[in-house]
Design a protein around this motif. Sequence first.
Motif, PDB file in Angstrom:
ATOM      1  N   ASN A   1       9.102   5.042   3.507  1.00  0.00           N
ATOM      2  CA  ASN A   1       9.523   3.687   3.856  1.00  0.00           C
ATOM      3  C   ASN A   1       8.257   2.842   3.902  1.00  0.00           C
ATOM      4  O   ASN A   1       7.473   2.932   4.837  1.00  0.00           O
ATOM      5  CB  ASN A   1      10.241   3.675   5.202  1.00  0.00           C
ATOM      6  CG  ASN A   1      10.666   2.269   5.617  1.00  0.00           C
ATOM      7  OD1 ASN A   1      10.218   1.267   5.054  1.00  0.00           O
ATOM      8  ND2 ASN A   1      11.523   2.176   6.616  1.00  0.00           N
TER       9      ASN A   1
ATOM     10  N   GLN B   1      10.850  -1.016   2.122  1.00  0.00           N
ATOM     11  CA  GLN B   1      11.315  -0.540   0.827  1.00  0.00           C
ATOM     12  C   GLN B   1      11.247   0.975   0.794  1.00  0.00           C
ATOM     13  O   GLN B   1      10.228   1.560   1.161  1.00  0.00           O
ATOM     14  CB  GLN B   1      10.464  -1.137  -0.302  1.00  0.00           C
ATOM     15  CG  GLN B   1      10.491  -2.642  -0.387  1.00  0.00           C
ATOM     16  CD  GLN B   1      11.834  -3.155  -0.861  1.00  0.00           C
ATOM     17  OE1 GLN B   1      12.508  -2.520  -1.669  1.00  0.00           O
ATOM     18  NE2 GLN B   1      12.223  -4.319  -0.370  1.00  0.00           N
TER      19      GLN B   1
ATOM     20  N   TYR C   1      11.109   4.566  -1.024  1.00  0.00           N
ATOM     21  CA  TYR C   1      10.672   5.237  -2.251  1.00  0.00           C
ATOM     22  C   TYR C   1      10.868   6.735  -2.088  1.00  0.00           C
ATOM     23  O   TYR C   1      10.645   7.290  -1.003  1.00  0.00           O
ATOM     24  CB  TYR C   1       9.199   4.947  -2.538  1.00  0.00           C
ATOM     25  CG  TYR C   1       8.915   3.511  -2.905  1.00  0.00           C
ATOM     26  CD1 TYR C   1       8.937   3.100  -4.230  1.00  0.00           C
ATOM     27  CD2 TYR C   1       8.621   2.570  -1.919  1.00  0.00           C
ATOM     28  CE1 TYR C   1       8.673   1.791  -4.568  1.00  0.00           C
ATOM     29  CE2 TYR C   1       8.363   1.258  -2.251  1.00  0.00           C
ATOM     30  CZ  TYR C   1       8.388   0.864  -3.577  1.00  0.00           C
ATOM     31  OH  TYR C   1       8.137  -0.438  -3.913  1.00  0.00           O
TER      32      TYR C   1
ATOM     33  N   GLY D   1       5.871  -3.539   0.560  1.00  0.00           N
ATOM     34  CA  GLY D   1       6.795  -2.630  -0.116  1.00  0.00           C
ATOM     35  C   GLY D   1       7.003  -2.962  -1.571  1.00  0.00           C
ATOM     36  O   GLY D   1       7.258  -2.076  -2.394  1.00  0.00           O
ATOM     37  N   PHE D   2       6.903  -4.240  -1.942  1.00  0.00           N
ATOM     38  CA  PHE D   2       7.093  -4.629  -3.342  1.00  0.00           C
ATOM     39  C   PHE D   2       5.931  -4.139  -4.206  1.00  0.00           C
ATOM     40  O   PHE D   2       6.128  -3.579  -5.285  1.00  0.00           O
ATOM     41  CB  PHE D   2       7.221  -6.147  -3.447  1.00  0.00           C
ATOM     42  CG  PHE D   2       7.230  -6.662  -4.859  1.00  0.00           C
ATOM     43  CD1 PHE D   2       8.373  -6.559  -5.638  1.00  0.00           C
ATOM     44  CD2 PHE D   2       6.095  -7.231  -5.408  1.00  0.00           C
ATOM     45  CE1 PHE D   2       8.380  -7.025  -6.937  1.00  0.00           C
ATOM     46  CE2 PHE D   2       6.099  -7.702  -6.706  1.00  0.00           C
ATOM     47  CZ  PHE D   2       7.238  -7.599  -7.478  1.00  0.00           C
TER      48      PHE D   2
ATOM     49  N   ARG E   1       5.177  -0.193  -5.515  1.00  0.00           N
ATOM     50  CA  ARG E   1       5.705   0.445  -6.739  1.00  0.00           C
ATOM     51  C   ARG E   1       4.603   0.642  -7.777  1.00  0.00           C
ATOM     52  O   ARG E   1       4.597   1.634  -8.512  1.00  0.00           O
ATOM     53  CB  ARG E   1       6.834  -0.408  -7.322  1.00  0.00           C
ATOM     54  CG  ARG E   1       6.394  -1.736  -7.913  1.00  0.00           C
ATOM     55  CD  ARG E   1       7.560  -2.530  -8.435  1.00  0.00           C
ATOM     56  NE  ARG E   1       8.420  -2.957  -7.342  1.00  0.00           N
ATOM     57  CZ  ARG E   1       9.552  -3.628  -7.523  1.00  0.00           C
ATOM     58  NH1 ARG E   1       9.949  -3.916  -8.753  1.00  0.00           N
ATOM     59  NH2 ARG E   1      10.269  -4.007  -6.494  1.00  0.00           N
TER      60      ARG E   1
END
Length: 296
Positions: free
Chosen positions: A25, A29, A31, A72-73, A76
Amino acid sequence: MALADNTGCAKPSEDFPFPEIIELNVGGQVYITRHPTLVSVPGSLLWEMFTQKNVRSLARDSKGRFFVDRDGFLFRYILDYMRDQQLVLPDHFPERSRLQREAEYFMLPELVKMLAPKLSKQNSLGDDPCQSDPEELSPNADATRNLTSASATLPSAVAGGPGGAVTASVGAAGTDVRRAGFITIGYRGSYTLGRDSQTDAKFRRVARIMVCGKTSLAKEVFGDTLNESRDPDRPPERYTSRYYLKFTFLEQAFDKLADAGFHMVACNSTGTCAFAHDQTDDRIWTSYTEYVFYRE
């Protein structure tokens, strides 16, 4: 009956305290990745986190996922790099400097080097279109570029040449430059009609007002009230149909367009009966309406 041993879902043990598949987390977000991916870069923060023996020292959220309090964005792209040590970013990526800061936090020196602005032989920034975020530029940078463009096109505009699409007026306050263009706003609404349409229609629920047009024009007109989350990386001179407004009042959108010098040139609407009530004969209609605005 004996069950087959599923090594892909092996449970943690004293010698190997982490499962093969790990849920993270990151700033809200979620993953899901493999443990070898997280420890693929020795010396990195993730490597230090997921090679230690004391799993209990790591923060977790309410569902037991390992929690990392970062963006969180952007994570990735950190995770993509951890998979094969290569950096692949979308065109016109606007958050390069923020991603570099994240790479520094996760202790990924090679990724930091990839994200660093390149210098040419003249000690100036290279041609990388994603050197810094738009909001990190000087507040007057856009105005300076617009004025420079206007000074180049003003003579041909006065003479009726190709620059006529740019309207420039010089007054006491300076130069006001407005580019011509179209903006279309649309919304989906619903209304209810009674039997034989004799009762008053019950209007109107507007869930979202969408904006279509050139990115730079949409930002100029609507400013902070424009939600760009569905198309965050769109460059200024490209077109989009994925923006929408943070408010749901059509009249407020009309006021902003009028203040920016736009006027309505066309509109259209369609309606479809989505539901009919068996007992009351009330019919619920859904509609889609568009308004086209133009500024000379």
